[in-house]
Design an enzyme around this catalytic site. Structure first.
Site, PDB file in Angstrom:
ATOM      1  N   GLU A  92       0.812  -1.207   0.000  1.00 28.09           N
ATOM      2  CA  GLU A  92       0.000   0.000   0.000  1.00 28.09           C
ATOM      3  C   GLU A  92       0.849   1.262   0.000  1.00 28.09           C
ATOM      4  O   GLU A  92       1.961   1.291   0.512  1.00 28.09           O
ATOM      5  CB  GLU A  92      -0.940  -0.008   1.197  1.00 28.09           C
ATOM      6  CG  GLU A  92      -2.090  -0.955   0.923  1.00 28.09           C
ATOM      7  CD  GLU A  92      -3.098  -0.991   2.027  1.00 28.09           C
ATOM      8  OE1 GLU A  92      -4.294  -0.864   1.732  1.00 28.09           O
ATOM      9  OE2 GLU A  92      -2.696  -1.139   3.178  1.00 28.09           O
ATOM     10  N   CYS A 105       3.448   8.281   1.501  1.00 33.24           N
ATOM     11  CA  CYS A 105       3.939   7.251   2.415  1.00 33.24           C
ATOM     12  C   CYS A 105       4.136   5.972   1.599  1.00 33.24           C
ATOM     13  O   CYS A 105       3.189   5.438   1.027  1.00 33.24           O
ATOM     14  CB  CYS A 105       2.910   7.075   3.521  1.00 33.24           C
ATOM     15  SG  CYS A 105       3.334   5.778   4.687  1.00 33.24           S
ATOM     16  N   CYS A 112       6.796  -7.693   6.741  1.00 33.59           N
ATOM     17  CA  CYS A 112       7.963  -7.195   7.489  1.00 33.59           C
ATOM     18  C   CYS A 112       8.428  -8.289   8.438  1.00 33.59           C
ATOM     19  O   CYS A 112       7.608  -8.984   9.033  1.00 33.59           O
ATOM     20  CB  CYS A 112       7.597  -5.940   8.281  1.00 33.59           C
ATOM     21  SG  CYS A 112       9.021  -5.229   9.162  1.00 33.59           S
ATOM     22  N   CYS A 116       6.850  -6.236  15.077  1.00 31.38           N
ATOM     23  CA  CYS A 116       6.435  -5.420  16.228  1.00 31.38           C
ATOM     24  C   CYS A 116       5.014  -5.810  16.643  1.00 31.38           C
ATOM     25  O   CYS A 116       4.162  -6.075  15.790  1.00 31.38           O
ATOM     26  CB  CYS A 116       6.484  -3.937  15.876  1.00 31.38           C
ATOM     27  SG  CYS A 116       8.132  -3.406  15.406  1.00 31.38           S
ATOM     28  N   CYS A 119       1.871  -3.770  15.263  1.00 31.55           N
ATOM     29  CA  CYS A 119       1.825  -3.438  13.832  1.00 31.55           C
ATOM     30  C   CYS A 119       1.230  -4.588  13.038  1.00 31.55           C
ATOM     31  O   CYS A 119       1.693  -5.727  13.155  1.00 31.55           O
ATOM     32  CB  CYS A 119       3.239  -3.130  13.355  1.00 31.55           C
ATOM     33  SG  CYS A 119       3.365  -2.930  11.562  1.00 31.55           S
ATOM     34  N   CYS A 342      -1.510   4.680  10.016  1.00 29.22           N
ATOM     35  CA  CYS A 342      -0.322   3.865  10.324  1.00 29.22           C
ATOM     36  C   CYS A 342      -0.706   2.498  10.847  1.00 29.22           C
ATOM     37  O   CYS A 342      -1.573   2.375  11.684  1.00 29.22           O
ATOM     38  CB  CYS A 342       0.483   4.486  11.453  1.00 29.22           C
ATOM     39  SG  CYS A 342       0.974   6.123  11.159  1.00 29.22           S
TER      40      CYS A 342
HETATM   41  N1  SAH Z   1       9.352  -0.241   9.643  1.00 27.33           N
HETATM   42  C1  SAH Z   1       9.515   1.146   9.810  1.00 27.33           C
HETATM   43  C2  SAH Z   1       8.603   1.971   8.917  1.00 27.33           C
HETATM   44  C3  SAH Z   1       7.190   1.505   8.745  1.00 27.33           C
HETATM   45  S1  SAH Z   1       6.150   1.570  10.153  1.00 27.33           S
HETATM   46  C4  SAH Z   1       9.347   1.543  11.250  1.00 27.33           C
HETATM   47  O1  SAH Z   1       8.916   0.708  12.057  1.00 27.33           O
HETATM   48  O2  SAH Z   1       9.681   2.678  11.577  1.00 27.33           O
HETATM   49  C5  SAH Z   1       5.822   3.317  10.248  1.00 27.33           C
HETATM   50  C6  SAH Z   1       5.344   3.785  11.618  1.00 27.33           C
HETATM   51  O3  SAH Z   1       4.022   3.295  11.909  1.00 27.33           O
HETATM   52  C7  SAH Z   1       6.234   3.297  12.739  1.00 27.33           C
HETATM   53  O4  SAH Z   1       6.568   4.335  13.627  1.00 27.33           O
HETATM   54  C8  SAH Z   1       5.354   2.295  13.413  1.00 27.33           C
HETATM   55  O5  SAH Z   1       5.741   2.135  14.726  1.00 27.33           O
HETATM   56  C9  SAH Z   1       3.978   2.860  13.247  1.00 27.33           C
HETATM   57  N2  SAH Z   1       2.919   1.886  13.456  1.00 27.33           N
HETATM   58  C10 SAH Z   1       2.930   0.577  13.128  1.00 27.33           C
HETATM   59  N3  SAH Z   1       1.770  -0.006  13.491  1.00 27.33           N
HETATM   60  C11 SAH Z   1       1.005   0.956  14.038  1.00 27.33           C
HETATM   61  C12 SAH Z   1      -0.317   0.973  14.574  1.00 27.33           C
HETATM   62  N4  SAH Z   1      -1.071  -0.126  14.604  1.00 27.33           N
HETATM   63  N5  SAH Z   1      -0.777   2.133  15.041  1.00 27.33           N
HETATM   64  C13 SAH Z   1      -0.041   3.250  14.992  1.00 27.33           C
HETATM   65  N6  SAH Z   1       1.203   3.305  14.500  1.00 27.33           N
HETATM   66  C14 SAH Z   1       1.727   2.166  14.023  1.00 27.33           C
HETATM   67 FE1  SF4 Z   2       7.987  -3.733  10.568  1.00 23.85          FE
HETATM   68 FE2  SF4 Z   2       5.701  -2.729  11.452  1.00 23.85          FE
HETATM   69 FE3  SF4 Z   2       7.759  -2.961  13.126  1.00 23.85          FE
HETATM   70 FE4  SF4 Z   2       7.839  -1.115  11.157  1.00 23.85          FE
HETATM   71  S1  SF4 Z   2       6.403  -1.178  12.893  1.00 23.85           S
HETATM   72  S2  SF4 Z   2       9.451  -2.565  11.747  1.00 23.85           S
HETATM   73  S3  SF4 Z   2       6.696  -2.202   9.547  1.00 23.85           S
HETATM   74  S4  SF4 Z   2       6.674  -4.660  12.122  1.00 23.85           S
END
Ligand code: SAH
Ligand code: SF4
Length: 372
Positions: A92, A105, A112, A116, A119, A342
């Protein structure tokens, strides 16, 4: 020889390709301008190139667009594209218009591997790295589709954030040429300060990026100590907070901005207490690292088992950071009605049936998928 994908090449790569074809290197600049500045997807459009050269190019190269599965526009103007990248993978891309800028974005991977907890891309797991061409094609498509839509030849996208699906610094080899194409004056001509790589903290690659292609850096911190960060952002077990902050500090030597942005996703009862805000202040004061905070209201999804912090707690957290002298913003959620916020970027991808059902329900302008 397989046809070359011209979206894979930075200017140097394009010049080398021209040489292989027996052409002068300066042709690379012409090709770059046609493709990236004018949005040409077909050599026949390149009217200032000799017909013989256009034919030669058509036999040796392609400019492959991404296949659009869907395009949604939110009531607030946010646009979200879902692209098919083959073998059941979709990525996306989200455009966020604001008064003084247009931000795209971009995704760097299908899925990934970092995993996390908060996420949904992380929950989906890793499928594959995107190629440079696939990273750049998101910008190419969005920029030229948006220009067409508003009937302008002026630039629409002024900022790029690598905050879509994937960990950009775990796809370093493809990322760097893509960044160079974004920055190149013959490409998209974006300012280094307006291109942001967001990372969960791949320390050795932060180190390399500052030499290879310094751009603005955002680091997803989410916790004030290793114990909690190990749990939320598993890559912390490999590169703990102290190492991460040291890498950030070194990054500032060559960075185009004189601060690092820390992203902090606000999770109810997990990382949002007043004590944790104070711990964050202590951590960053000790590190003597110029930084800003961006607090992100968590976008919940059922498999996470986590909830969004109440607004008052987010505001209180921000006030503690601000009182300690840190510039702190609370991210506005944009495109909520089309799940463009996000961490929601993977939700739809996992289950295409759900995508189809949702497409029918969406009360906003929905364009039919190109080629669908
Ligand atoms: N992998 C990279 C970039 C993609 S994620 C990273 O982790 O920085 C981009 C941002 O979205 C990150 O700061 C991540 O922590 C945030 N993010 C991921 N899942 C989310 C969620 N469910 N709600 C709010 N922010 C989220
Ligand atoms: Fe990967 Fe999501 Fe963690 Fe970013 S926030 S590193 S996209 S798992």
């Amino acid at each position: 020889m397989a046809a070359a994908n011209l979206l894979d090449f930075d200017l140097e790569g394009m010049a080398a390709f021209c040489e292989r074809l027996g052409e002068k290197r300066f042709r690379a600049t012409q090709l770059f301008r046609w493709i990236h500045q004018k949005g040409a997807g077909d050599f026949a459009q390149m009217s200032d190139l000799a017909k013989s050269l256009r034919d030669k190019l058509a036999g040796a190269a392609t400019i492959p667009p991404l296949r659009v599965i869907s395009e949604h526009t939110s009531a607030d103007g946010t646009v979200k594209w879902l692209f098919d990248v083959g073998a059941g993978d979709a990525i996306e891309t989200v455009f966020i218009p604001e008064d003084d800028r247009g931000t795209l974005c971009i995704s760097s991977q299908a899925g990934c591997a970092v995993g996390c907890r908060f996420c949904s891309t992380g929950h989906q797991g890793f499928s594959r790295n995107l190629s440079t061409g696939e990273i750049v094609a998101q910008l190419w498509h969005a920029e030229h589709a948006l220009r067409k839509r508003s009937n302008t030849e002026d630039r629409v996208i002024s900022n790029v954030v690598m905050m879509g699906m994937g960990e950009p610094l775990q796809n370093y080899a493809a990322l760097v040429p893509a960044l160079r194409i974004m920055l190149d004056d013959h490409g998209y001509g974006l300012s280094r300060r307006r291109v942001t790589v967001s990372t969960s903290g791949v320390v050795p690659m932060i180190e390399r990026l500052r030499h290879d292609c310094p751009v603005a850096l955002a680091v997803s911190l989410h916790a004030p100590d290793d114990t909690l960060r190990n749990d939320l952002v598993p890559i912390n077990r490999k590169y703990p907070v102290a190492e991460l902050l040291a890498a950030c500090k070194r990054y500032l030597d060559t960075a185009p901005r004189d601060f690092i942005t820390f992203e902090y996703c606000m999770l109810d009862g997990v990382n949002d207490s007043p004590t944790q805000a104070q711990a964050l202040v202590t951590l960053l004061r000790r590190a003597q690292l110029p930084c800003k905070f961006n607090l992100i209201p968590f976008n919940p999804f059922p498999a996470s088992g986590l909830l969004r912090s109440p607004r008052e707690r987010v505001v209180a957290f921000a006030k503690t950071l601000q009182a300690a002298g840190f510039v702190t913003t609370i991210r506005k959620t944009r495109g909520d009605d089309i799940d463009a916020a996000c961490g929601q970027l993977a939700g739809e991808v996992q289950d295409r049936t759900r995508v189809q059902q949702r497409l029918r329900r969406i009360p906003v302008i929905t364009q039919p998928a190109a080629g669908a």
